[in-house]
Design a protein around this motif. Structure first.
Motif, PDB file in Angstrom:
ATOM      1  N   ILE A  55      56.651 -10.850  57.723  1.00 60.58           N
ATOM      2  CA  ILE A  55      56.261  -9.448  57.881  1.00 60.58           C
ATOM      3  C   ILE A  55      56.401  -9.016  59.337  1.00 60.58           C
ATOM      4  O   ILE A  55      56.928  -7.930  59.635  1.00 60.58           O
ATOM      5  CB  ILE A  55      54.818  -9.239  57.394  1.00 60.58           C
ATOM      6  CG1 ILE A  55      54.738  -9.418  55.872  1.00 60.58           C
ATOM      7  CG2 ILE A  55      54.305  -7.853  57.789  1.00 60.58           C
ATOM      8  CD1 ILE A  55      53.336  -9.330  55.318  1.00 60.58           C
ATOM      9  N   VAL A  56      55.935  -9.860  60.253  1.00 55.20           N
ATOM     10  CA  VAL A  56      56.058  -9.552  61.683  1.00 55.20           C
ATOM     11  C   VAL A  56      57.528  -9.376  62.064  1.00 55.20           C
ATOM     12  O   VAL A  56      57.894  -8.432  62.784  1.00 55.20           O
ATOM     13  CB  VAL A  56      55.402 -10.664  62.533  1.00 55.20           C
ATOM     14  CG1 VAL A  56      55.711 -10.450  64.012  1.00 55.20           C
ATOM     15  CG2 VAL A  56      53.894 -10.689  62.315  1.00 55.20           C
ATOM     16  N   ALA A  57      58.385 -10.292  61.587  1.00 62.01           N
ATOM     17  CA  ALA A  57      59.812 -10.221  61.900  1.00 62.01           C
ATOM     18  C   ALA A  57      60.432  -8.937  61.355  1.00 62.01           C
ATOM     19  O   ALA A  57      61.260  -8.295  62.017  1.00 62.01           O
ATOM     20  CB  ALA A  57      60.533 -11.441  61.325  1.00 62.01           C
ATOM     21  N   ALA A  58      60.034  -8.533  60.138  1.00 58.22           N
ATOM     22  CA  ALA A  58      60.574  -7.312  59.534  1.00 58.22           C
ATOM     23  C   ALA A  58      60.163  -6.080  60.330  1.00 58.22           C
ATOM     24  O   ALA A  58      60.970  -5.172  60.567  1.00 58.22           O
ATOM     25  CB  ALA A  58      60.105  -7.188  58.091  1.00 58.22           C
ATOM     26  N   VAL A  59      58.901  -6.044  60.761  1.00 54.33           N
ATOM     27  CA  VAL A  59      58.418  -4.918  61.570  1.00 54.33           C
ATOM     28  C   VAL A  59      59.178  -4.848  62.891  1.00 54.33           C
ATOM     29  O   VAL A  59      59.579  -3.769  63.354  1.00 54.33           O
ATOM     30  CB  VAL A  59      56.904  -5.048  61.820  1.00 54.33           C
ATOM     31  CG1 VAL A  59      56.428  -4.002  62.827  1.00 54.33           C
ATOM     32  CG2 VAL A  59      56.129  -4.909  60.516  1.00 54.33           C
ATOM     33  N   MET A  60      59.402  -6.000  63.509  1.00 57.51           N
ATOM     34  CA  MET A  60      60.154  -6.039  64.762  1.00 57.51           C
ATOM     35  C   MET A  60      61.587  -5.549  64.564  1.00 57.51           C
ATOM     36  O   MET A  60      62.146  -4.855  65.413  1.00 57.51           O
ATOM     37  CB  MET A  60      60.179  -7.467  65.318  1.00 57.51           C
ATOM     38  CG  MET A  60      58.833  -8.024  65.752  1.00 57.51           C
ATOM     39  SD  MET A  60      58.063  -7.088  67.101  1.00 57.51           S
ATOM     40  CE  MET A  60      56.816  -6.173  66.180  1.00 57.51           C
ATOM     41  N   SER A  61      62.174  -5.905  63.417  1.00 57.18           N
ATOM     42  CA  SER A  61      63.537  -5.478  63.110  1.00 57.18           C
ATOM     43  C   SER A  61      63.626  -3.957  63.031  1.00 57.18           C
ATOM     44  O   SER A  61      64.538  -3.341  63.603  1.00 57.18           O
ATOM     45  CB  SER A  61      64.002  -6.109  61.801  1.00 57.18           C
ATOM     46  OG  SER A  61      65.302  -5.678  61.470  1.00 57.18           O
ATOM     47  N   SER A  65      65.600  -1.532  65.875  1.00 50.69           N
ATOM     48  CA  SER A  65      66.664  -0.711  65.290  1.00 50.69           C
ATOM     49  C   SER A  65      66.417   0.765  65.573  1.00 50.69           C
ATOM     50  O   SER A  65      67.352   1.514  65.902  1.00 50.69           O
ATOM     51  CB  SER A  65      66.741  -0.948  63.773  1.00 50.69           C
ATOM     52  OG  SER A  65      67.101  -2.276  63.483  1.00 50.69           O
ATOM     53  N   ILE A  66      65.165   1.192  65.441  1.00 50.37           N
ATOM     54  CA  ILE A  66      64.820   2.592  65.715  1.00 50.37           C
ATOM     55  C   ILE A  66      65.033   2.917  67.184  1.00 50.37           C
ATOM     56  O   ILE A  66      65.531   3.994  67.541  1.00 50.37           O
ATOM     57  CB  ILE A  66      63.365   2.873  65.285  1.00 50.37           C
ATOM     58  CG1 ILE A  66      63.255   2.803  63.758  1.00 50.37           C
ATOM     59  CG2 ILE A  66      62.900   4.235  65.791  1.00 50.37           C
ATOM     60  CD1 ILE A  66      61.829   2.895  63.244  1.00 50.37           C
ATOM     61  N   VAL A 198      63.545 -10.858  70.059  1.00 53.69           N
ATOM     62  CA  VAL A 198      63.157 -12.263  70.208  1.00 53.69           C
ATOM     63  C   VAL A 198      62.157 -12.662  69.124  1.00 53.69           C
ATOM     64  O   VAL A 198      62.304 -13.707  68.468  1.00 53.69           O
ATOM     65  CB  VAL A 198      62.557 -12.517  71.612  1.00 53.69           C
ATOM     66  CG1 VAL A 198      61.987 -13.927  71.700  1.00 53.69           C
ATOM     67  CG2 VAL A 198      63.617 -12.325  72.686  1.00 53.69           C
ATOM     68  N   ILE A 199      61.132 -11.820  68.914  1.00 56.02           N
ATOM     69  CA  ILE A 199      60.122 -12.117  67.888  1.00 56.02           C
ATOM     70  C   ILE A 199      60.762 -12.141  66.508  1.00 56.02           C
ATOM     71  O   ILE A 199      60.443 -12.996  65.672  1.00 56.02           O
ATOM     72  CB  ILE A 199      58.985 -11.079  67.951  1.00 56.02           C
ATOM     73  CG1 ILE A 199      58.271 -11.156  69.308  1.00 56.02           C
ATOM     74  CG2 ILE A 199      57.986 -11.308  66.819  1.00 56.02           C
ATOM     75  CD1 ILE A 199      57.234 -10.078  69.521  1.00 56.02           C
ATOM     76  N   HIS A 200      61.680 -11.203  66.269  1.00 58.82           N
ATOM     77  CA  HIS A 200      62.379 -11.179  64.982  1.00 58.82           C
ATOM     78  C   HIS A 200      63.178 -12.459  64.763  1.00 58.82           C
ATOM     79  O   HIS A 200      63.171 -13.029  63.667  1.00 58.82           O
ATOM     80  CB  HIS A 200      63.317  -9.970  64.947  1.00 58.82           C
ATOM     81  CG  HIS A 200      64.218  -9.943  63.749  1.00 58.82           C
ATOM     82  ND1 HIS A 200      65.564  -9.701  63.844  1.00 58.82           N
ATOM     83  CD2 HIS A 200      63.972 -10.153  62.428  1.00 58.82           C
ATOM     84  CE1 HIS A 200      66.112  -9.767  62.633  1.00 58.82           C
ATOM     85  NE2 HIS A 200      65.172 -10.024  61.765  1.00 58.82           N
TER      86      HIS A 200
END
Length: 348
Positions: A55-61, A65-66, A198-200
């Motif tokens: 979930i964290v990786a998806a939010v970072m993505s 991107s935004i 990096v987090i992603h």
């Protein structure tokens, strides 16, 4: 990954010393730090325990991107024109790697197909994800909806970021808009976006490696069921009142060796776009196209030489051609990089 770490360090350096300062950065210490972090996260025993990291990786993505999309739109507005052409980089354009020739354009086009294919390499972990779902409703129904939504959203964001980035920089577009010198201001926003990348990547590494870990450990326990080194779980209470953490010596040793090996390879061959394209080309056709198509044919009892069967085979063949072309382009790119390559030299 090295490119992203360098970008964070370089933006801080140029903020202090000015944009003209080249700010050479050695990326190896950052790669080692990334490897150490992955060694720790790799000790998470099972794939289903990665839900929070995913979930964290998806939010970072979504976050970076935004940011990239917003900066691209602002750059187009600042330029007051849309750069680039519908046919891509113009032959004869001088880039950092030299003048673009017709042959180079063809190979780079093939390599880009590999990069696109890698973006849809989720199929290799599709079954593992489905196994973590609760029912009812049926897992396959939930997975079908999730796949449809995720592919649609991913395609939308990738197309927007790619098209807007090319419209902003045209033929001078870098391989990574956020980390390769595309955008330079505002520094703080670029640092946040690159940190999000990096987090992603921390989460993405685990999501893709956990099935490999599970496969090796399952096979080892089958072959050596009496080995305490492989099968024995040591319960460790990290905090009072918390659930015990299961430590397995084989898991500790083999996963640590795996992470160290992949980290060394990344430091040894820091060719991000070329290697990404090659990996995408290798995994795209068999895992994303061929096996799913063949399973669908068997499941639905599609008659041989029927219209549907022929269409599916044509689709599979077309994707095979794309994968072969992408692999060829990426190999040529890696061969070109090797001409000026020095092992473990990442000062840029």
């Amino acid at each position: 990954m090295i490119e992203i770490y360098r970008a964070i360090q370089r933006t801080s350096c140029q903020q202090s010393n000015g944009d003209k300062d080249p700010c050479h950065v050695n990326g190896n210490p950052y790669m080692i730090a990334f490897g150490v972090i992955q060694i720790v996260f790799s000790q998470i025993p099972d794939f289903d325990q990665l839900w929070w990291l995913s979930i964290v990786a998806a939010v970072m993505s979504f976050g970076y991107s935004i940011v990239g999309l917003g900066l691209g739109i602002s750059k187009v507005v600042e330029n007051k024109e849309i750069k680039g052409t519908l046919t891509g980089v113009t032959i004869g354009t001088v880039t950092s790697s030299g003048t673009v020739t017709p042959t180079q354009k063809v190979w780079r086009t093939f390599q880009s197909l590999g990069n696109i294919a890698f973006a849809y390499a989720y199929s290799m972990i599709l079954i593992e994800i489905q196994d973590t779902l609760k029912s009812p409703p049926a897992e396959e129904n939930t997975m079908r909806k999730a796949t449809l939504i995720s592919v649609a959203v991913t395609t939308l964001f990738y197309m927007l970021c790619g098209c807007v980035g090319y419209a902003a920089f045209g033929d001078s577009s870098p391989g990574n808009l956020l980390a390769a010198g595309g955008f330079r201001n505002p520094y703080w926003l670029l640092d946040i976006a690159n940190l999000a990348i990096v987090i992603h990547l921390v989460g993405a590494y685990q999501v893709y490696c956990q099935p490999i870990f599970a496969f090796v450990e399952k096979e080892a326990s089958k072959r050596y069921p009496e080995s305490k080194f492989i099968t024995n779980e040591i319960k460790i209470h990290l905090f009072r009142g918390s659930k015990p953490f299961n430590l397995n010596l084989f898991r500790l040793v083999w996963r640590t060796i795996f992470v160290i090996t992949t980290t060394l390879i990344s430091m040894l061959m820091p060719f991000f776009n070329d290697v990404l394209g090659l990996l995408g080309a290798i995994g795209f056709w068999p895992l994303t196209v061929y096996f799913p198509v063949e399973m669908y044919i068997v499941q639905k009892n599609v008659p041989r030489w029927s219209t549907r069967w022929v269409c599916l085979q044509v689709l599979s063949l077309a994707c095979l051609v794309v994968s072969v072309a992408a692999a060829a382009g990426s190999v040529v790119g890696i061969a070109t990089d090797l001409k000026s390559y020095r092992p473990f030299k990442t000062d840029f």
